[in-house]
Write a protein that holds these residues in place. Structure first.
Motif, PDB file in Angstrom:
ATOM      1  N   LEU A 576       0.744   0.852  -0.352  1.00 14.03           N
ATOM      2  CA  LEU A 576       0.762   2.432  -0.025  1.00 14.03           C
ATOM      3  C   LEU A 576      -0.409   3.278  -0.126  1.00 14.03           C
ATOM      4  O   LEU A 576      -1.142   3.160  -1.125  1.00 14.03           O
ATOM      5  CB  LEU A 576       1.773   3.258  -0.493  1.00 14.03           C
ATOM      6  N   ALA A 577      -1.155   3.826   0.922  1.00 12.46           N
ATOM      7  CA  ALA A 577      -2.402   4.447   0.649  1.00 12.46           C
ATOM      8  C   ALA A 577      -1.944   5.895   0.893  1.00 12.46           C
ATOM      9  O   ALA A 577      -1.069   6.366   1.931  1.00 12.46           O
ATOM     10  CB  ALA A 577      -3.401   4.036   1.653  1.00 12.46           C
ATOM     11  N   GLU A 578      -2.364   7.056   0.144  1.00 14.46           N
ATOM     12  CA  GLU A 578      -2.291   8.273   0.309  1.00 14.46           C
ATOM     13  C   GLU A 578      -3.459   9.114   0.281  1.00 14.46           C
ATOM     14  O   GLU A 578      -4.130   8.425  -0.855  1.00 14.46           O
ATOM     15  CB  GLU A 578      -1.264   8.977  -0.744  1.00 14.46           C
ATOM     16  N   GLY A 579      -3.670  10.104   0.547  1.00 15.67           N
ATOM     17  CA  GLY A 579      -5.194  10.777   0.613  1.00 15.67           C
ATOM     18  C   GLY A 579      -5.023  12.217   1.289  1.00 15.67           C
ATOM     19  O   GLY A 579      -4.268  12.574   2.257  1.00 15.67           O
ATOM     20  N   ASN A 580      -6.050  12.953   0.838  1.00 18.65           N
ATOM     21  CA  ASN A 580      -6.373  14.300   1.580  1.00 18.65           C
ATOM     22  C   ASN A 580      -7.714  14.762   1.436  1.00 18.65           C
ATOM     23  O   ASN A 580      -8.066  14.472   0.304  1.00 18.65           O
ATOM     24  CB  ASN A 580      -5.367  15.610   1.057  1.00 18.65           C
ATOM     25  N   LEU A 620      -3.891   4.645  -4.192  1.00 19.65           N
ATOM     26  CA  LEU A 620      -3.558   3.376  -3.671  1.00 19.65           C
ATOM     27  C   LEU A 620      -2.492   2.693  -4.669  1.00 19.65           C
ATOM     28  O   LEU A 620      -2.803   2.566  -5.773  1.00 19.65           O
ATOM     29  CB  LEU A 620      -4.869   2.348  -3.359  1.00 19.65           C
ATOM     30  N   THR A 621      -1.302   2.435  -4.182  1.00 16.60           N
ATOM     31  CA  THR A 621      -0.211   1.777  -4.974  1.00 16.60           C
ATOM     32  C   THR A 621       0.117   0.509  -4.242  1.00 16.60           C
ATOM     33  O   THR A 621       0.472   0.289  -3.269  1.00 16.60           O
ATOM     34  CB  THR A 621       0.822   2.894  -5.080  1.00 16.60           C
ATOM     35  N   TYR A 622       0.209  -0.462  -5.568  1.00 10.91           N
ATOM     36  CA  TYR A 622       0.442  -1.830  -4.836  1.00 10.91           C
ATOM     37  C   TYR A 622       1.576  -2.379  -5.800  1.00 10.91           C
ATOM     38  O   TYR A 622       1.551  -2.371  -6.994  1.00 10.91           O
ATOM     39  CB  TYR A 622      -0.856  -2.599  -5.099  1.00 10.91           C
ATOM     40  N   GLU A 623       2.795  -2.995  -5.083  1.00 14.32           N
ATOM     41  CA  GLU A 623       3.746  -3.776  -5.847  1.00 14.32           C
ATOM     42  C   GLU A 623       3.276  -5.199  -5.901  1.00 14.32           C
ATOM     43  O   GLU A 623       3.440  -5.853  -4.965  1.00 14.32           O
ATOM     44  CB  GLU A 623       4.971  -3.455  -5.050  1.00 14.32           C
ATOM     45  N   ALA A 625       4.765  -7.632  -7.838  1.00 14.20           N
ATOM     46  CA  ALA A 625       5.856  -8.440  -7.788  1.00 14.20           C
ATOM     47  C   ALA A 625       6.995  -7.511  -7.985  1.00 14.20           C
ATOM     48  O   ALA A 625       6.785  -6.105  -7.916  1.00 14.20           O
ATOM     49  CB  ALA A 625       5.984  -9.479  -9.024  1.00 14.20           C
ATOM     50  N   GLU A 626       8.491  -7.881  -7.972  1.00  7.51           N
ATOM     51  CA  GLU A 626       9.631  -7.052  -7.804  1.00  7.51           C
ATOM     52  C   GLU A 626       9.595  -6.197  -9.054  1.00  7.51           C
ATOM     53  O   GLU A 626      10.201  -5.036  -8.941  1.00  7.51           O
ATOM     54  CB  GLU A 626      10.694  -7.924  -8.032  1.00  7.51           C
ATOM     55  N   ASP A 627       9.109  -6.315 -10.328  1.00  6.74           N
ATOM     56  CA  ASP A 627       9.061  -5.668 -11.499  1.00  6.74           C
ATOM     57  C   ASP A 627       7.620  -5.008 -11.841  1.00  6.74           C
ATOM     58  O   ASP A 627       7.608  -4.326 -12.579  1.00  6.74           O
ATOM     59  CB  ASP A 627       9.585  -6.499 -12.718  1.00  6.74           C
ATOM     60  N   TRP A 628       6.771  -5.404 -10.972  1.00  4.80           N
ATOM     61  CA  TRP A 628       5.376  -4.665 -11.422  1.00  4.80           C
ATOM     62  C   TRP A 628       4.722  -3.889 -10.346  1.00  4.80           C
ATOM     63  O   TRP A 628       4.699  -4.413  -9.208  1.00  4.80           O
ATOM     64  CB  TRP A 628       4.443  -6.166 -11.626  1.00  4.80           C
ATOM     65  N   GLN A 629       4.039  -2.788 -10.590  1.00  7.06           N
ATOM     66  CA  GLN A 629       3.576  -2.072  -9.760  1.00  7.06           C
ATOM     67  C   GLN A 629       2.340  -1.365 -10.193  1.00  7.06           C
ATOM     68  O   GLN A 629       2.152  -0.928 -11.662  1.00  7.06           O
ATOM     69  CB  GLN A 629       4.396  -0.927  -9.255  1.00  7.06           C
ATOM     70  N   GLY A 630       1.383  -1.268  -9.684  1.00  5.26           N
ATOM     71  CA  GLY A 630      -0.072  -0.694 -10.238  1.00  5.26           C
ATOM     72  C   GLY A 630      -0.680   0.019  -9.168  1.00  5.26           C
ATOM     73  O   GLY A 630      -0.411   0.030  -7.902  1.00  5.26           O
ATOM     74  N   GLY A 631      -1.683   0.894  -9.688  1.00  7.32           N
ATOM     75  CA  GLY A 631      -2.372   1.542  -8.586  1.00  7.32           C
ATOM     76  C   GLY A 631      -3.702   2.205  -9.292  1.00  7.32           C
ATOM     77  O   GLY A 631      -4.201   2.218 -10.360  1.00  7.32           O
ATOM     78  N   VAL A 632      -4.691   2.764  -8.186  1.00  7.58           N
ATOM     79  CA  VAL A 632      -5.850   3.417  -8.630  1.00  7.58           C
ATOM     80  C   VAL A 632      -5.806   4.760  -8.040  1.00  7.58           C
ATOM     81  O   VAL A 632      -4.965   5.021  -6.848  1.00  7.58           O
ATOM     82  CB  VAL A 632      -6.880   2.671  -8.163  1.00  7.58           C
ATOM     83  N   ASP A 633      -6.528   5.576  -8.473  1.00  9.80           N
ATOM     84  CA  ASP A 633      -6.514   7.016  -7.737  1.00  9.80           C
ATOM     85  C   ASP A 633      -8.035   7.458  -7.908  1.00  9.80           C
ATOM     86  O   ASP A 633      -8.972   7.099  -8.760  1.00  9.80           O
ATOM     87  CB  ASP A 633      -5.604   7.918  -8.202  1.00  9.80           C
ATOM     88  N   ALA A 634      -8.596   8.605  -7.336  1.00 12.88           N
ATOM     89  CA  ALA A 634      -9.905   9.040  -7.161  1.00 12.88           C
ATOM     90  C   ALA A 634      -9.552  10.418  -6.705  1.00 12.88           C
ATOM     91  O   ALA A 634      -8.968  11.123  -5.965  1.00 12.88           O
ATOM     92  CB  ALA A 634     -10.665   8.463  -6.287  1.00 12.88           C
TER      93      ALA A 634
END
Length: 708
Positions: A576-580, A620-623, A625-634
């Motif tokens: 998932l990507a989000e931004g403004n 940016l949010t990335y899954e 695996a089923e139980d693991w999720q990570g992400g970065v932001d700026a």
């Protein structure tokens, strides 16, 4: 600037490139989609009393709901506000909640709590736990909340009891600088199913403590929200909502002095950036109590009414040594401005709204109208003495407040300002065709100011001072839904702001805005986006008289124009990507300033202080695996000016962060988060001293969340 092209390219292309893609309708089920993102079909909140969605409202509307707050790791409602397009919010102690948006700051941005406008000083950042969402409306919005709001409005909405039989959640956090937090919330049905009268209660409590990254600065804060929802009949409900907030900060950080010479890009001594030049017993305290009584009544299928009766009581206490400047050789810091003050505020009022759906000549129409009455009273009790002292920044004794000469003198009340507001408002949406709708609205305010002087009476400071204003503001907008998943809109809105000076007879300052924009879904509903372009003009505010420096005249003018983009895109089922991104060109059109020498200088064409030209966010949010999720932001914030002469600048900055979350089971998750990954040294706000109000360095945080 070095990170700006990367940020702009990553999230700027999402909404812009969408026009080249095939737009397709999106099926909406329920009021709000479960998919993270802009959620254009959720209710628009305070942007309209007509029950419209974000998509249907011809205005810039951005909402960070509860899921957004948790996903982005916002700790306070200020952090949440900064996730919205174009907002740059900070919390320097002497300014309460400071917001820059669309080229305007301070009182030109209205900050509301649950749709109720309060004094800016009360908008100190509160733990985000008790809040359900934060809403943003761009541009003049006096129609919704009364005088002010030339640049826009922020609304912080507290969690309320729902009709869930039982739900609970909790959170424990610990991080850098001994930052610890505990929070829990529970919603519970108090009556058995099928009872004639149904009652539901909700309680949310949070406590936070930390030793700041600034030397000797420690903070403890409590927040509590309780609400009782009673369904008295199938068509009549009542909600009692109570809130209590308590914040206590010892030796508050008041800023970091900049090095000489104070021209061009201002710099600090990074070796001493964590120094606290406040006295050892410096203090900030705030206690706030809210009470609301909310009635919702469905008269019939076409007509509903809502009434909100409320009372607010707040007390703030400051006791600090507030101003720090280097000597000419940058070898010592001169401290001054010993200031002790108590702000006591009280506000009570009532808001009544009636909404009615009908048809006129075969056209669907919705009406909303109502009245508002409120009384806001504030009393200041200040003591201000020079408090001059000089210390070695490499080794010094901070001293104590009451060791400063004259700080033990008795001091009493200064002034009590009482503002009484009576308002009438009406709003209408008319469906001209199946795809074209017209939104109109009008508001009349009668504002009475009564100032009581508690000190010596003089010719310029009488015992009582009264003024009255009667501004009329409004909005008109058109929305064209040219395909089911995309629209365009145009809007014109106005605002009025009562004068900041109470010693001269001035009329209200006025503002107006033209805005055009679009809201749309793309890629078969995988993405959604908004784009808006606007121009705002504000005029008739007080500036220094070039013919008489001791006088003010109401001829000031300033303007801003800009573009705002926001988008979310489900790139893959797991990514998932989000931004403004927001760009603004703000300037004074007519502004005279009295400088230290006593002369009056024109600042025409200059940019107001603490207004960044560009602000951007990316997540940016990335899954994995089923139980693991990570992400970065700026987050990127462009440079700002620290003075009206635009000779002093505070550099731009880019902050990066990351998180990793493990879902232990269906109820519990563990999240590790790093903020300011590169340990950027940056100023959230530029004091006029000038001084930096530094943002946080790199921090780590571990949170355990559970739902039951």
């Amino acid at each position: 600037m070095k990170h700006l092209p990367l940020l702009a390219g990553l999230f700027g292309c999402l909404p812009v490139c969408a026009w080249a893609l095939e737009l397709a309708p999106t099926t909406i089920e329920g009021e709000q989609t479960a998919e993270p993102g802009l959620a254009l079909d959720q209710p628009s909140g305070m942007a309209s009393r007509l029950g419209l969605s974000v998509r249907e409202t011809p205005a810039s509307v951005a909402i960070a709901n509860r899921d957004d707050i948790q996903r982005h790791g916002a700790k306070t409602f200020r952090d949440t506000a900064n996730t919205l397009p174009g907002v740059n919010a900070s919390a320097p102690p002497g300014f309460g909640g400071f917001v820059s948006y669309r080229g305007f700051t301070s009182s030109q941005i209205t900050q509301m709590f649950n749709g109720i406008s309060v004094a800016t000083g009360l908008a100190r950042p509160v733990d985000a736990w008790i809040y359900d969402r934060v809403e943003l409306v761009g541009g003049p919005s006096s129609l919704i909340n009364g005088a002010g709001s030339v640049g826009g409005s922020l609304n912080y909405v507290t969690k309320l009891a729902t009709r869930e039989e039982q739900a609970g959640e909790g959170q424990l956090t610990y991080g850098s600088h001994d930052t610890a937090g505990m929070a829990f919330g529970v919603n519970h049905a108090l009556t058995e199913p099928g009872a004639d009268v149904q009652h539901y209660a909700r309680l949310d409590v949070s406590r936070n403590t930390n030793h700041s990254y600034i030397d000797r600065d420690t903070r403890e804060a409590w927040s509590l929200a309780f609400s009782l929802l009673s369904d008295l009949t199938p068509n009549l409900s009542h909600t009692l909502a109570l809130e209590y907030q308590d914040e206590h900060e010892d030796s508050p950080y008041w800023g970091t002095p900049v090095l000489n010479p104070k021209v061009g890009e201002l710099k600090i001594d990074k070796h001493n950036r964590f120094n606290n030049y406040n006295v050892a017993d410096g203090r900030y305290e705030q206690r706030t109590v809210w009470a609301r009584s909310i009635i919702d009544y469905r008269i019939n299928d076409s007509t509903t009414l809502k009434n909100t009766l409320y009372h607010l009581d707040s007390q703030r206490d400051y006791r600090n040594l507030e101003t720090y400047q280097y000597n000419m050789s940058n070898s010592a810091v001169n401290r001054s401005t010993a200031y002790q003050v108590r702000h006591q505020g009280e506000q009570q009022g009532d808001q009544f709204e009636l909404r009615h759906d009908a048809h006129v000549f075969g056209l669907s129409t919705t009406w909303s109208g109502g009245v508002e009455y409120k009384v806001n009273s504030t009393t200041n009790t200040p003591l201000n003495v020079p408090g001059n002292s000089t210390v070695d920044p490499n080794a010094f004794n901070p001293g104590h407040f009451y060791d400063i000469p004259r700080t033990r003198e008795r001091f009493g009340k200064d002034k009590t300002n009482q503002v009484t507001t009576r308002a009438l408002f009406v709003e209408n949406r008319l469906g001209l065709t199946d795809t074209l709708s017209l939104l109109t609205g009008l508001r009349y305010d009668a504002i009475d100011l009564d100032v009581t002087n508690h000190r010596a009476v003089t010719a310029t400071n009488p015992r009582h001072f009264k003024r009255s204003w009667e501004p009329v503001t409004g909005r008109v907008g058109l929305t064209y839904q040219f395909i089911p998943s995309a629209n365009v809109y145009v809007q014109y809105s106005t605002a009025a702001e009562q004068p900041s000076t109470t010693t001269q007879v001035f009329d209200v300052s006025t503002g107006k805005q033209w805005e055009v924009g679009s809201k749309f879904d793309y890629l078969d509903g995988l993405g959604s986006a908004t784009v808006a372009a606007y121009r705002i003009e504000r005029k008739d505010f007080a500036v220094a008289d070039p013919q008489d420096p001791t006088n003010s005249i109401p001829v000031g003018a300033q303007s801003s124009k800009g573009i705002e983009l926001a988008s979310s895109l489900r790139i893959t089922p797991r990514l998932l990507a989000e931004g403004n991104f927001a760009w603004v060109d703000a300037r004074y059109e007519d502004f005279n300033e009295k400088i230290v020498t006593g002369a009056v200088v024109s600042r025409k064409g200059n940019t107001p202080t603490n207004v960044p030209r560009r602000v951007g966010n990316l997540w940016l949010t990335y899954e994995f695996a089923e139980d693991w999720q990570g992400g970065v932001d700026a987050r990127y914030v462009a440079q700002v000016y620290a003075d009206n002469a635009n000779t002093q600048t505070v550099p731009a900055y880019t902050l990066f962060g990351s998180f990793l979350r493990y879902q232990v089971n269906s109820h519990t998750s563990v999240t590790g988060r790093v903020r300011n990954l590169t340990n950027e040294v940056y100023a959230e706000f530029a004091h006029v001293s000038p001084a930096y109000y530094l943002g946080s360095p790199r921090t780590f945080e571990l949170a355990i969340q559970t739902h039951f």
